[in-house]
Design a protein around this motif. Sequence first.
Motif, PDB file in Angstrom:
ATOM      1  N   PRO A  89      53.916  42.961  73.699  1.00  0.00           N
ATOM      2  CA  PRO A  89      53.579  43.626  72.426  1.00  0.00           C
ATOM      3  C   PRO A  89      54.696  43.549  71.390  1.00  0.00           C
ATOM      4  CG  PRO A  89      53.935  45.247  74.170  1.00  0.00           C
ATOM      5  CD  PRO A  89      53.878  43.917  74.835  1.00  0.00           C
ATOM      6  N   LEU A  90      55.955  43.524  71.826  1.00  0.00           N
ATOM      7  CA  LEU A  90      57.051  43.370  70.870  1.00  0.00           C
ATOM      8  C   LEU A  90      57.002  41.999  70.196  1.00  0.00           C
ATOM      9  CD1 LEU A  90      60.056  45.008  72.778  1.00  0.00           C
ATOM     10  CD2 LEU A  90      58.916  45.882  70.726  1.00  0.00           C
ATOM     11  N   THR A  91      56.678  40.971  70.956  1.00  0.00           N
ATOM     12  CA  THR A  91      56.553  39.629  70.377  1.00  0.00           C
ATOM     13  C   THR A  91      55.367  39.557  69.430  1.00  0.00           C
ATOM     14  OG1 THR A  91      57.457  38.728  72.433  1.00  0.00           O
ATOM     15  CG2 THR A  91      56.457  37.177  70.905  1.00  0.00           C
ATOM     16  N   LEU A  92      54.273  40.231  69.765  1.00  0.00           N
ATOM     17  CA  LEU A  92      53.124  40.284  68.853  1.00  0.00           C
ATOM     18  C   LEU A  92      53.496  40.959  67.535  1.00  0.00           C
ATOM     19  CD1 LEU A  92      50.259  41.249  71.330  1.00  0.00           C
ATOM     20  CD2 LEU A  92      50.670  39.035  70.278  1.00  0.00           C
ATOM     21  N   THR A  93      54.317  41.977  67.613  1.00  0.00           N
ATOM     22  CA  THR A  93      54.784  42.632  66.394  1.00  0.00           C
ATOM     23  C   THR A  93      55.613  41.672  65.553  1.00  0.00           C
ATOM     24  OG1 THR A  93      54.842  44.743  67.584  1.00  0.00           O
ATOM     25  CG2 THR A  93      56.001  44.636  65.487  1.00  0.00           C
ATOM     26  N   ALA A  94      56.479  40.896  66.209  1.00  0.00           N
ATOM     27  CA  ALA A  94      57.266  39.897  65.497  1.00  0.00           C
ATOM     28  C   ALA A  94      56.372  38.839  64.861  1.00  0.00           C
ATOM     29  CB  ALA A  94      58.264  39.244  66.446  1.00  0.00           C
ATOM     30  N   MET A  95      55.293  38.472  65.529  1.00  0.00           N
ATOM     31  CA  MET A  95      54.346  37.503  64.968  1.00  0.00           C
ATOM     32  C   MET A  95      53.644  38.078  63.738  1.00  0.00           C
ATOM     33  SD  MET A  95      52.868  36.220  68.635  1.00  0.00           S
ATOM     34  CE  MET A  95      51.690  34.999  68.090  1.00  0.00           C
ATOM     35  N   SER A  96      53.334  39.361  63.754  1.00  0.00           N
ATOM     36  CA  SER A  96      52.717  39.999  62.584  1.00  0.00           C
ATOM     37  C   SER A  96      53.684  40.032  61.411  1.00  0.00           C
ATOM     38  CB  SER A  96      52.274  41.420  62.945  1.00  0.00           C
ATOM     39  OG  SER A  96      51.300  41.413  63.960  1.00  0.00           O
ATOM     40  N   VAL A  97      54.945  40.294  61.694  1.00  0.00           N
ATOM     41  CA  VAL A  97      55.957  40.289  60.632  1.00  0.00           C
ATOM     42  C   VAL A  97      56.102  38.889  60.050  1.00  0.00           C
ATOM     43  CG1 VAL A  97      58.411  40.652  60.119  1.00  0.00           C
ATOM     44  CG2 VAL A  97      57.198  42.263  61.597  1.00  0.00           C
ATOM     45  N   GLU A  98      56.024  37.870  60.904  1.00  0.00           N
ATOM     46  CA  GLU A  98      56.103  36.492  60.413  1.00  0.00           C
ATOM     47  C   GLU A  98      54.929  36.161  59.504  1.00  0.00           C
ATOM     48  OE1 GLU A  98      55.403  32.320  60.058  1.00  0.00           O
ATOM     49  OE2 GLU A  98      54.107  33.660  61.230  1.00  0.00           O
ATOM     50  N   ARG A  99      53.732  36.657  59.831  1.00  0.00           N
ATOM     51  CA  ARG A  99      52.572  36.451  58.961  1.00  0.00           C
ATOM     52  C   ARG A  99      52.769  37.178  57.622  1.00  0.00           C
ATOM     53  NH1 ARG A  99      50.109  32.405  58.888  1.00  0.00           N
ATOM     54  NH2 ARG A  99      52.254  31.848  59.402  1.00  0.00           N
ATOM     55  N   TYR A 100      53.366  38.359  57.666  1.00  0.00           N
ATOM     56  CA  TYR A 100      53.652  39.092  56.431  1.00  0.00           C
ATOM     57  C   TYR A 100      54.606  38.305  55.549  1.00  0.00           C
ATOM     58  CZ  TYR A 100      56.535  42.196  53.584  1.00  0.00           C
ATOM     59  OH  TYR A 100      57.273  42.737  52.568  1.00  0.00           O
ATOM     60  N   VAL A 101      55.655  37.747  56.132  1.00  0.00           N
ATOM     61  CA  VAL A 101      56.621  36.959  55.353  1.00  0.00           C
ATOM     62  C   VAL A 101      55.953  35.718  54.781  1.00  0.00           C
ATOM     63  CG1 VAL A 101      58.762  35.620  55.482  1.00  0.00           C
ATOM     64  CG2 VAL A 101      58.599  37.828  56.649  1.00  0.00           C
ATOM     65  N   SER A 139      53.450  50.168  65.933  1.00  0.00           N
ATOM     66  CA  SER A 139      52.306  50.555  65.108  1.00  0.00           C
ATOM     67  C   SER A 139      52.680  50.617  63.636  1.00  0.00           C
ATOM     68  CB  SER A 139      51.764  51.910  65.561  1.00  0.00           C
ATOM     69  OG  SER A 139      51.326  51.853  66.887  1.00  0.00           O
ATOM     70  N   LEU A 140      53.846  51.177  63.341  1.00  0.00           N
ATOM     71  CA  LEU A 140      54.298  51.249  61.950  1.00  0.00           C
ATOM     72  C   LEU A 140      54.502  49.847  61.368  1.00  0.00           C
ATOM     73  CD1 LEU A 140      56.863  54.213  62.126  1.00  0.00           C
ATOM     74  CD2 LEU A 140      54.566  54.232  61.120  1.00  0.00           C
ATOM     75  N   ALA A 141      55.094  48.956  62.161  1.00  0.00           N
ATOM     76  CA  ALA A 141      55.326  47.598  61.669  1.00  0.00           C
ATOM     77  C   ALA A 141      54.015  46.874  61.400  1.00  0.00           C
ATOM     78  CB  ALA A 141      56.172  46.826  62.682  1.00  0.00           C
ATOM     79  N   ILE A 142      53.056  46.997  62.307  1.00  0.00           N
ATOM     80  CA  ILE A 142      51.775  46.296  62.143  1.00  0.00           C
ATOM     81  C   ILE A 142      50.981  46.904  60.993  1.00  0.00           C
ATOM     82  CG2 ILE A 142      49.541  45.901  63.242  1.00  0.00           C
ATOM     83  CD1 ILE A 142      50.946  45.308  65.804  1.00  0.00           C
ATOM     84  N   CYS A 143      50.984  48.217  60.866  1.00  0.00           N
ATOM     85  CA  CYS A 143      50.284  48.862  59.743  1.00  0.00           C
ATOM     86  C   CYS A 143      50.893  48.438  58.414  1.00  0.00           C
ATOM     87  CB  CYS A 143      50.337  50.370  59.891  1.00  0.00           C
ATOM     88  SG  CYS A 143      49.298  51.030  61.220  1.00  0.00           S
TER      89      CYS A 143
END
Length: 312
Positions: free
Chosen positions: A91-103, A184-188
């Motif tokens: 799940p931590l890597t998934l969060t990093a992937m979501s941040v990469e999509r945001y960037v 959750s905060l990062a993904i939201c």
Amino acid sequence: MRPLNDQAIIVQVLISLFLYIDLLMIVTFFKKEAFHSVTRYIFFAHTLICDCTFLVISDVLLLLSYLRIIMPTSLCMLICAVVVNLNVATPLTLTAMSVERYVSICMPLRHAELSTPQRAAHAILVVQAMASVLMLVTMISLAVVMPLDFYLSRRVCSLEMLQTHAWQKNLTNAVSQFYFLLMSLAICFCYVKIMGVARVASGADRSSMNKGLRTVVLHALQLLLSLIQLWCPFVELAVLQIDLHMFVNLRYFDYVMFILAPRCLVPLVYGLRDESFLAALKHYAFFGCYNKITPVTKDKKNHRKASQRLQT
């Protein structure tokens, strides 16, 4: 020792299927050199490796526990430490992937600067360091309460043997909930920002933004399943006090639904939904007979141009 029943056989079939798909995707990543320079594929490969290792080790522990085969406690602790680390790393890597999509979507002009293979490798090291915190908390709390004879004994290996006191379980649950809060905060945050950009986009730009938005939503769904996994022990304990047969069935359902199923979503999100990766996957899966491989850089260039037009 006891023979395998239908439930145990079904679990073996599911794990074999998931492992086959994940290993095929790992081979595709390492075979296609163009994927090695794209951050999201590097994160994807790291997630697949973590999931495959987790499935293999957890399945071995499941079989050993089911067959009631004992092993040295020190070896069991080492295996459990790896399982705990891998369980949090996904799940931590998934969060990093979501941040990469945001960037990529919200900061397209800085995406090439921020999303590099070197930064992706550093991010993976940070993910592994953060995932090790829960494992260290578990092992230190166990060392505080257990005598030396415990480490020299032999017993059936399970994660439950690492938490002999209620306060240990409460401590690890508190750390797990803290993990979930941060993720959750990062993904939201990523979801809200990408949704804001998607609203003002149009045409092909809007289609690209909506695809990134759906990816973040699927990451959130997998994170939700991981959270339910943290609640399962509380429900199982309550059911155990009512009926043992119901407890066994519930635990089987929790393992399939909240441990196996979330690890099935990663290939769905980034393997089958990504045109470039899917084309390369078909090429290697059919032993080179499928030759329609979409260049990895094509989608990236189109998305960058669309994002730059949106910025202007």
